[in-house]
Design an enzyme around this catalytic site. Sequence first.
Site, short mmCIF file in Angstrom:
data_model
loop_
_atom_site.label_atom_id
_atom_site.label_comp_id
_atom_site.label_asym_id
_atom_site.label_seq_id
_atom_site.Cartn_x
_atom_site.Cartn_y
_atom_site.Cartn_z
N LYS A 9 0.83 -1.21 0.00
CA LYS A 9 0.00 0.00 0.00
C LYS A 9 0.87 1.27 0.00
CE LYS A 9 -3.93 -2.22 2.30
NZ LYS A 9 -5.04 -2.01 3.26
N TYR A 49 -12.08 -2.10 -4.51
CA TYR A 49 -12.67 -2.37 -3.19
C TYR A 49 -14.20 -2.32 -3.22
CZ TYR A 49 -8.22 -2.22 -0.56
OH TYR A 49 -6.98 -2.50 -0.03
N PHE A 57 -15.89 3.16 6.07
CA PHE A 57 -14.50 3.54 5.79
C PHE A 57 -14.17 3.55 4.30
CE2 PHE A 57 -14.59 -1.03 6.86
CZ PHE A 57 -14.04 -1.59 5.71
N THR A 91 -5.91 -7.68 10.07
CA THR A 91 -6.11 -6.38 9.41
C THR A 91 -5.67 -5.22 10.30
OG1 THR A 91 -8.03 -7.35 8.32
CG2 THR A 91 -7.84 -4.96 8.24
N ASN A 112 -2.07 -0.21 6.88
CA ASN A 112 -1.59 -1.51 7.37
C ASN A 112 -0.65 -2.20 6.37
OD1 ASN A 112 -3.52 -2.20 5.51
ND2 ASN A 112 -4.68 -3.58 6.84
N HIS A 115 -2.06 -5.46 1.37
CA HIS A 115 -3.36 -6.08 1.14
C HIS A 115 -3.11 -7.47 0.57
CE1 HIS A 115 -7.39 -6.91 -0.38
NE2 HIS A 115 -6.78 -7.33 -1.47
N GLU A 126 -9.22 -10.05 -8.20
CA GLU A 126 -8.19 -9.04 -7.91
C GLU A 126 -6.98 -9.17 -8.84
OE1 GLU A 126 -7.41 -9.20 -3.69
OE2 GLU A 126 -9.38 -8.39 -3.22
P1 CMP Z 1 -7.47 -4.63 3.21
O1 CMP Z 1 -6.99 -6.02 3.39
O2 CMP Z 1 -6.81 -3.83 2.15
O3 CMP Z 1 -9.05 -4.65 2.91
C1 CMP Z 1 -9.86 -3.52 3.16
C2 CMP Z 1 -9.17 -2.46 3.96
O4 CMP Z 1 -9.98 -1.52 4.57
C3 CMP Z 1 -8.42 -3.14 5.08
O5 CMP Z 1 -7.32 -3.85 4.59
C4 CMP Z 1 -8.09 -1.94 5.96
O6 CMP Z 1 -6.85 -1.36 5.65
C5 CMP Z 1 -9.20 -0.93 5.61
N1 CMP Z 1 -10.04 -0.61 6.76
C6 CMP Z 1 -10.19 0.62 7.30
N2 CMP Z 1 -11.04 0.60 8.32
C7 CMP Z 1 -11.44 -0.69 8.48
C8 CMP Z 1 -12.31 -1.35 9.39
N3 CMP Z 1 -12.94 -0.69 10.36
N4 CMP Z 1 -12.47 -2.69 9.24
C9 CMP Z 1 -11.83 -3.35 8.26
N5 CMP Z 1 -11.00 -2.77 7.35
C10 CMP Z 1 -10.80 -1.45 7.47
#
Ligand code: CMP
Length: 138
Positions: A9, A49, A57, A91, A112, A115, A126
Site C-alpha cells: 500500500k 474495493y 470507511f 487487518t 496496514n 493487502h 483481484e
Molecule cells: P485490506 O486487506 O486492504 O481490505 C480492506 C481495507 O480496509 C483493510 O485492509 C483496511 O486497511 C481498511 N479498513 C479501514 N477501516 C477498516 C475497518 N474498520 N475494518 C476493516 N477494514 C478497514
Amino acid sequence: MERTLSIIKPDGVARGLIGEVIRRFESNGIRIAAMKMLQMTKAQAEGFYAVHRERPFFDSLTRFMSSGPVVVMVLEGENVIEKNRTLMGATDPRQAAEGTIRRDFGTEIEKNVVHGSDAPETAAFEIGYFFNRFEMMA
Ligand code: CMP
C-alpha cells in the site's frame, strides 16, 4: 499451485518497505509470478474495493489507496492465499500476531502496509483487475 494478489500500500511504499515485504515472501517459499508499480485513480480504487462500498470507511480507504504509488504482485505457491494472510497478520496491526508484516510495520487499520486476497474467488477478481495473462510468468 495457487495464486493470490498482494498490494504494498502507499504507506509501505512511502516508508521504503518494498524490499522487506518481498524478502518475507521469497524467504517463505512464495514465488512472484507478476509485479508492477502504479498509482490508482480514486475510481480505480473504488472498483478494486467495490465489495466494501457500503462500509463507513470506504471513502477514506479509497482516498488513501489512490494517494500514492503501490506495488501490485501476483504471488504463487502451495496454499499461498492462506500463507500470505499468515505473513500479513490481522487487518488491525494492534491485533496482528508478533512477527507479521502488519504488526511489525502497520500504524493503523487503514495504513496496514499490505493487502492480500482473502479467498480463491477474490484472488481471481483481484489478479484480473491488474494483470492480463501476458504479464503473468509461467
Ligand atoms: P485490506 O486487506 O486492504 O481490505 C480492506 C481495507 O480496509 C483493510 O485492509 C483496511 O486497511 C481498511 N479498513 C479501514 N477501516 C477498516 C475497518 N474498520 N475494518 C476493516 N477494514 C478497514
